[in-house]
Design a protein around this motif. Structure first.
Motif, PDB file in Angstrom:
ATOM      1  N   SER A 146      22.206  20.334 -17.880  1.00 57.62           N
ATOM      2  CA  SER A 146      23.094  19.163 -17.156  1.00 57.62           C
ATOM      3  C   SER A 146      23.927  19.745 -16.043  1.00 57.62           C
ATOM      4  N   ALA A 206      24.279  21.913 -13.497  1.00 56.25           N
ATOM      5  CA  ALA A 206      23.466  23.306 -13.236  1.00 56.25           C
ATOM      6  C   ALA A 206      22.734  23.091 -11.773  1.00 56.25           C
ATOM      7  N   TYR A 207      21.390  23.410 -11.861  1.00 54.47           N
ATOM      8  CA  TYR A 207      20.767  23.267 -10.632  1.00 54.47           C
ATOM      9  C   TYR A 207      20.096  22.050 -10.112  1.00 54.47           C
ATOM     10  N   ASN A 208      20.518  20.982 -10.968  1.00 53.92           N
ATOM     11  CA  ASN A 208      20.263  19.570 -10.647  1.00 53.92           C
ATOM     12  C   ASN A 208      21.056  19.162  -9.620  1.00 53.92           C
ATOM     13  N   GLY A 255      14.053  16.995 -12.453  1.00 53.18           N
ATOM     14  CA  GLY A 255      14.851  17.470 -13.202  1.00 53.18           C
ATOM     15  C   GLY A 255      14.765  18.962 -13.554  1.00 53.18           C
ATOM     16  N   LYS A 256      15.623  19.650 -13.886  1.00 53.24           N
ATOM     17  CA  LYS A 256      15.676  20.944 -14.144  1.00 53.24           C
ATOM     18  C   LYS A 256      16.582  21.511 -15.299  1.00 53.24           C
ATOM     19  N   PHE A 257      16.532  22.601 -15.925  1.00 52.58           N
ATOM     20  CA  PHE A 257      17.246  23.120 -17.073  1.00 52.58           C
ATOM     21  C   PHE A 257      18.733  22.504 -17.076  1.00 52.58           C
TER      22      PHE A 257
END
Lengths: 608, 608
Positions: free
Chosen positions: B209, B211-213, B205-207
């Protein structure tokens, strides 16, 4: 010990942190991967388990608070203990406290704090919810007359709370007496369903994954909901059986004590959040390597780069600065309370301005600093496993809640303008504003600094920060006096007033750091390291706001360059101790929640 | 039209935006609530549907790119089209292009770009993956010798890609020839399973909710994976059948064209992201009201507060400034390509420094500005439904990818130091650095500004920005020359060099804004509004960096105060047109994705 405040504080914090870290129920490493629903269930589970442990181990209040801190997951309990209980304690009569507090202490009821509305945040006086007294039944009728009057944001409201302290316009005998607090039951104690006339809901997802999504921030509407008259919080004013509005003999200034307390905890939280981010960034910068020496040797630790140091070490210094000013605020809280008990209200305006300003400046700077720490970790800082995205997302609301930071700074500015005119009238200011009494000297002094090392002298620092703050305030006051009216001038100049307020607050933080270092500091060499951090804190501000110092004429361009030169030397001196200075925070890997900030430095296998 | 660049651009952007907004498959209002797995499936669905529409409607490349832009969800296609295809085009021989591009164009293969490793980001020369030539089989052996050599971050790698352009150290005849690109198949075209010796995974997971997920950033390890020799990208250098390493006659400078192109798109993206955030904040500030007039009348629109204006309007001005400098970069790209074709490499260092600096300054400022816009929306900005949390989380990686912003600024600084010494040697600099040739005048000039309105003169602005940038660069050069060695001096002074580089880049942006306004601008009164924004952009920088201007002696404290006074007047003049200036971006509610920024202003029912 300097960080924690006392040996006792070190011991109990350490014990609670380890208790949480060793308990599998409190694991949080998969938190960002949970769906909203799973996350909320996880919060309920942790809250219940924490309560179970607190009861089983017969923890003291101090221990229980620390345990909840290290569980590190926002949830309805925060509002129950942090807002609902204190509101009843502060604004309820003794009778009301006797009735409601025991239920709250035993968690027979769960409470939240319903103030903010969909259309009204900072302007509390503009709230629209009404509480109209009906003498025929001896009840208040709670009602949401418009869409914008819907309560919106209160934590714990969406799913968990059975009760709330609701703020509403009190109307009796046809007259609006303004905003008052009421204890209102929202949900059935049998099946937790909303009571008739009460509409409840969750307001939806918030910034980040994990973060505040564990909290059930909610919406609440009333359709003519009736509550007994004695559920109005009546310590300061009452409505009689006949519907007469009367004030009690309790002075309303007593509420200021609570406000100082809440803001003191927010400043303490700022130093906690900032120190966690700095701890992660410093440790990972000591592990991470980039670019070789010219001759193809091994790559250099990122922490050795001057650019990394010049961005990171001021943040490290800020973490300590906020910690110490937070400790001082604890003292101020005691002091204010003592004075209140003696019915001495003279220092309240100063205490109010000082805590408002510190809340604003420390939370804004901390939010920015967490994001800067994330960038200082390079690309990997963007992974949730670095811990930094969640730390940022969970922290930023501090800039808005308990007083929007800009609104608070304008209050500080108003106080500064008042003080300037009082000083002109010959009155001697006290406390954090006492320096303004020294107006003759401060308006015309010029820094005597002649070498870079002269800036190591705390008196040299203090003088220029005082002169800058005072001159900016006086400039604003003079420009306001040229406007057609005081109010118009204040409004036109408000961007400048914000800057003057920041200058004043930075002075307070610098001064309290310097004063802390006049005390005994245990541990060999600790004081020397902290002195370097204190200089870094002050001089990086001087460099960042050089325009203020130059344009007010208290520093020359050459003196500014000397300060910058000294900063570079101080960074080099702090470098060897940087990791020790963050280890001193004594954070468990559980609490840090970051593969990059691991104590053992074994970052890459952990990432993989 | 000034914003979009041409009537044609307005028309096609508008058409594609509406096409996406009206298609239910492209809905994104529940995106932040999806689990990681659901979100990834949603991305696959949208990518497939977009491809279907592109084929069905026979869209041009321009239209297809815009359609993908308005779908507004990061996914593997971005890397396929944005990195994999261009890498083969730029670094593959004609033969290789003929073999691979048709398959890529028809999506028979899906490609990504595998450069960054777990332990190596900015320092490309430090990559550890090896590609060792084995003459006995005419193959390269791809291998990941260490944990830190694992490919880490490439988008599209985790789940979607069948192929990758992999960067690895080329080793032949026992010698290491440094980093080269190779086309490597990763997954079976039959069942999509990883090929033998290839380990693949998602990095988590990334920064934020949403977004880049939505992107499958991945990890890749090779265990002695063999590929044919002709899958090395051989446009610039080859390995022969015998294992000899030979250069082709194609000059490696050709690669610079690609770099300028990529950075130009990043600057254009900055203005897009910033303008979206500003559009939301301006519109909501015109709806939201807080605090009454003194006499208890209705509350005031937040946009009327000077504090709100002084924070928001410089960001509005920045959105336009970045837009125009981005348009200019498009021209620069054409210019660089023409010169490359004519084998004129003289302007490459300048183009490199200029694009590196613009990438760094615009992305850093945009990331900060999005978060500032979020705060300017008060508490509601923290809700995902405001659109701002996701906009921030999806934007911030731009500060790190395609060159870390600090590393890039140091490259700019190195170029500035070189130019200063060339100017001292009598050489005349060109392009964005031409002003340094005017060294005699700029080192000793003093601004002639005498009234606030004098700052409206573009020549007055340009002079002080040039003088500030040049003097800061010259100061650094002089201080470096005092160090024991050039390298040591550069390293010691790197924090100052960053500031000098920023000053230079800000000058470029200001200059390009001024030059844009010397062109014809269609629309009545548009030019006047843009002139005000240009002044705001320049003067807010002057105020923010006043320390630079004062300490280099090009502006006096009084002139700085006059600039600040004018800023206040300009804010009042922009206020009536602020909403029109963001409506000019012509964003659909779908693309904005914000209940606070709705075109119809019906915010509160939408929130509820």
């Amino acid at each position: 010990v300097a960080w924690a405040g006392s040996r006792h504080a070190v011991e109990v914090a350490d014990r609670m942190a380890r208790l949480v870290a060793s308990d599998p129920v409190f694991r949080k490493d998969t938190r960002t991967m949970l769906s909203r629903k799973e996350l909320f269930k996880d919060t309920l589970k942790k809250a219940a388990h924490a309560w179970k442990r607190i009861v089983e181990l017969r923890l003291t209040e101090e221990e229980a608070n620390l345990l909840r801190l290290y569980v590190d997951q926002p949830g309805y309990v925060d509002l129950h203990w942090g807002m609902f209980v204190p509101a009843i304690k502060g604004q309820g009569t003794e009778e009301q406290q006797k009735k409601w507090l025991p239920m709250a202490y035993k968690f027979q009821i769960i409470g939240c704090y319903a103030q903010t509305e969909l259309g009204h945040g900072s302007n509390v006086q503009g709230l629209e919810t009404t509480a109209t007294f009906d003498p025929s039944t001896d009840e208040f009728v709670m009602h949401s007359p418009t869409l914008t009057s819907s309560k919106w944001w209160p934590g714990g409201l969406g799913k968990a709370s059975t009760h709330a302290v609701v703020y509403a316009r009190l109307i009796t005998e046809g007259k609006d007496y303004g905003i008052h607090g009421f204890i209102v039951q929202l949900r059935s104690l049998d099946d937790h369903s909303p009571l008739p006339g009460v509409t409840l809901g969750d307001i939806g997802g918030k910034f980040g994954s994990g973060a505040y999504n564990s909290m059930d921030n909610g919406v609440l509407r009333f359709d003519h909901v009736r509550i007994p008259r004695d559920q109005m919080l009546m310590r300061l004013s009452q409505v009689t059986r006949e519907g007469k509005y009367v004030h009690s003999d309790v002075p309303k200034q007593l509420l200021y004590g609570t406000m100082v307390y809440v803001r003191q905890t927010i400043v303490a939280d700022a130093s906690k959040a900032l120190s966690r981010a700095v701890c992660i960034a410093v440790r990972y910068s000591a592990i991470r390597k980039q670019f070789g020496s010219q001759d193809g040797g091994p790559e250099t630790q990122v922490l050795n780069y001057k650019t990394q140091q010049s961005r990171l070490f001021p943040l490290l210094a800020s973490a300590y600065a906020y910690r110490f000013v937070g400790q001082w605020l604890k003292w101020l809280y005691t002091d204010v309370n003592q004075k209140l008990e003696a019915k001495d209200y003279s220092t309240l305006p100063e205490a109010h301005a000082c805590t408002a300003g510190l809340k604003s400046v420390t939370t804004s700077a901390t939010a920015d600093a967490i994001e800067e720490c994330r960038k200082l970790c390079g690309g990997h800082g963007y992974l949730n496993s670095s811990g930094l995205p969640e730390l940022f997302a969970v922290y930023v609301p501090a800039c808005t809640y308990e007083g929007d930071n800009v609104v608070l700074l304008l209050q500080v500015a108003r106080f500064l303008m008042k003080t300037v005119s009082q000083v002109a009238a010959g009155k001697q200011p006290v406390g954090t504003i006492a320096y303004m009494g020294n107006i003759q000297h401060l308006m015309q002094c010029k820094s005597a600094v002649n070498t870079a090392e002269d800036w190591l002298n705390p008196a040299a620092i203090k003088e220029v920060f005082e002169a800058r703050a005072l001159r900016m305030a006086v400039n604003c006051a003079q420009n306001i006096s040229k406007a057609p009216s005081q109010e118009e001038g204040f409004s036109e100049l408000s961007p400048d007033l914000l800057e003057a307020a920041v200058a004043h607050v930075q002075l307070i933080i610098v001064t309290k750091f310097i004063e802390k270092l006049q005390e005994d500091i245990p541990g060999p060499g600790v004081k020397e390291q902290l002195q370097k951090l204190c200089s870094i804190y002050a001089l990086h501000l001087l460099h960042k706001h050089l325009g203020d110092f130059l344009s007010t004429g208290c520093v020359t361009a050459r003196q500014g360059a000397l300060a910058n030169e000294l900063l570079g030397k101080l960074y080099a001196q702090v470098r060897p101790n940087a990791v020790a200075l963050v280890d001193a925070f004594d954070y468990t890997d559980h609490y840090l929640g970051s593969v990059l900030g691991r104590y053992d430095g074994d970052v890459y296998p952990a990432l993989y």
